[in-house]
Design a protein around this motif. Structure first.
Motif, PDB file in Angstrom:
ATOM      1  N   THR A   3       0.865  -1.176   0.000  1.00  0.00           N
ATOM      2  CA  THR A   3       0.000   0.000   0.000  1.00  0.00           C
ATOM      3  C   THR A   3       0.900   1.224   0.000  1.00  0.00           C
ATOM      4  O   THR A   3       2.117   1.109   0.207  1.00  0.00           O
ATOM      5  CB  THR A   3      -0.918   0.038   1.239  1.00  0.00           C
ATOM      6  N   THR A   4       0.315   2.376  -0.227  1.00  0.00           N
ATOM      7  CA  THR A   4       1.081   3.619  -0.134  1.00  0.00           C
ATOM      8  C   THR A   4       0.313   4.607   0.731  1.00  0.00           C
ATOM      9  O   THR A   4      -0.896   4.486   0.906  1.00  0.00           O
ATOM     10  CB  THR A   4       1.329   4.271  -1.512  1.00  0.00           C
ATOM     11  N   ARG A   5       1.062   5.560   1.251  1.00  0.00           N
ATOM     12  CA  ARG A   5       0.478   6.686   1.968  1.00  0.00           C
ATOM     13  C   ARG A   5       1.325   7.907   1.677  1.00  0.00           C
ATOM     14  O   ARG A   5       2.477   7.796   1.248  1.00  0.00           O
ATOM     15  CB  ARG A   5       0.388   6.424   3.461  1.00  0.00           C
ATOM     16  N   ARG A   6       0.747   9.086   1.887  1.00  0.00           N
ATOM     17  CA  ARG A   6       1.486  10.336   1.672  1.00  0.00           C
ATOM     18  C   ARG A   6       2.673  10.395   2.629  1.00  0.00           C
ATOM     19  O   ARG A   6       2.564  10.007   3.793  1.00  0.00           O
ATOM     20  CB  ARG A   6       0.602  11.550   1.935  1.00  0.00           C
ATOM     21  N   THR A   8       5.303  12.331   5.048  1.00  0.00           N
ATOM     22  CA  THR A   8       5.214  13.436   6.000  1.00  0.00           C
ATOM     23  C   THR A   8       6.623  13.799   6.454  1.00  0.00           C
ATOM     24  O   THR A   8       7.578  13.050   6.188  1.00  0.00           O
ATOM     25  CB  THR A   8       4.387  13.043   7.239  1.00  0.00           C
ATOM     26  N   LEU A  55       5.400   9.705  -1.600  1.00  0.00           N
ATOM     27  CA  LEU A  55       4.678   8.547  -1.078  1.00  0.00           C
ATOM     28  C   LEU A  55       5.632   7.592  -0.375  1.00  0.00           C
ATOM     29  O   LEU A  55       6.788   7.457  -0.761  1.00  0.00           O
ATOM     30  CB  LEU A  55       3.988   7.782  -2.211  1.00  0.00           C
ATOM     31  N   CYS A  57       5.884   3.551   0.596  1.00  0.00           N
ATOM     32  CA  CYS A  57       5.359   2.234   0.248  1.00  0.00           C
ATOM     33  C   CYS A  57       5.473   1.341   1.480  1.00  0.00           C
ATOM     34  O   CYS A  57       6.528   1.308   2.133  1.00  0.00           O
ATOM     35  CB  CYS A  57       6.161   1.644  -0.910  1.00  0.00           C
ATOM     36  N   ASN A  61       2.189  -3.107   6.735  1.00  0.00           N
ATOM     37  CA  ASN A  61       2.273  -1.888   7.555  1.00  0.00           C
ATOM     38  C   ASN A  61       3.693  -1.470   7.922  1.00  0.00           C
ATOM     39  O   ASN A  61       3.887  -0.654   8.815  1.00  0.00           O
ATOM     40  CB  ASN A  61       1.420  -2.012   8.821  1.00  0.00           C
ATOM     41  N   SER A 109       1.673   4.555  -8.406  1.00  0.00           N
ATOM     42  CA  SER A 109       0.961   5.360  -7.404  1.00  0.00           C
ATOM     43  C   SER A 109       1.470   6.792  -7.401  1.00  0.00           C
ATOM     44  O   SER A 109       0.678   7.745  -7.317  1.00  0.00           O
ATOM     45  CB  SER A 109       1.118   4.743  -6.014  1.00  0.00           C
ATOM     46  N   SER A 113      -0.554  10.207  -8.351  1.00  0.00           N
ATOM     47  CA  SER A 113      -0.607  11.378  -7.459  1.00  0.00           C
ATOM     48  C   SER A 113      -0.169  12.638  -8.192  1.00  0.00           C
ATOM     49  O   SER A 113      -0.739  13.708  -8.000  1.00  0.00           O
ATOM     50  CB  SER A 113       0.274  11.155  -6.232  1.00  0.00           C
TER      51      SER A 113
END
Length: 163
Positions: A3-6, A8, A55, A57, A61, A109, A113
């Motif tokens: 999965t990916t997330r922004r 920070t 992002l 990856c 988790n 991804s 974005s």
């Protein structure tokens, strides 16, 4: 499945680790201190802020890689510099997670974005002979020149389709 997330500001240490691998290329990862102090490399991370596309990856988790773009000026170009206003990509997956499709997923991804942020063109510099060049070609990047032992590649998406 990844999965990916922004990204920070808290991810900057992970991004520096990814930069070690990306900048080291086929010669292996660079030293962290070199990534932080070498002007030719440090500008990929210095000045990056969360309002820019970036992002992380994750697999189960756990962060396994990062990708982000930096729009570097003509007076301080990156290895994949093409022109002002065309941001340059940095991407890396941890070595023991490579070969499982995570890099392709992370790149797709990130490009999505970019498209959603109105960014149509992205460049990348990759060492000649680096297997990652195939990943970029599959994502629609084309070689535009060779410079200092690197292939400079560019991807321009179609404004009407986003592809």
């Amino acid at each position: 499945m990844a999965t990916t997330r922004r990204a920070t500001p808290a991810d900057l240490p992970l991004m520096i680790h990814a930069l070690r691998h990306a900048a080291g290329g086929v010669n292996g990862p660079l030293d962290v201190e070199e990534c932080r102090t070498s002007p030719a490399i440090a500008h990929y991370i210095n000045g990056w802020t969360p309002d820019q596309v970036g992002l992380i990856c994750l697999a189960a988790n756990t962060p396994i890689g990062a990708a982000w773009i930096r729009d570097l000026p003509e007076t301080d170009p990156g290895y994949g510099f093409v022109a002002p206003g065309i941001p340059e990509l940095t991407i890396a997956i941890s070595p023991h997670h490579r070969g499982k499709g995570h890099g392709s997923y992370l790149l797709a991804s990130l490009l999505d974005s970019c498209r959603r942020s109105g960014i149509r063109s992205v460049s990348v510099g990759v060492d000649a002979g680096n297997p990652a060049a195939e990943l970029f070609q599959e994502a629609g990047f084309v070689s535009v020149c060779r410079r200092d032992g690197r292939v400079v590649m560019l991807r321009v998406s179609d404004a009407s389709t986003g592809v």
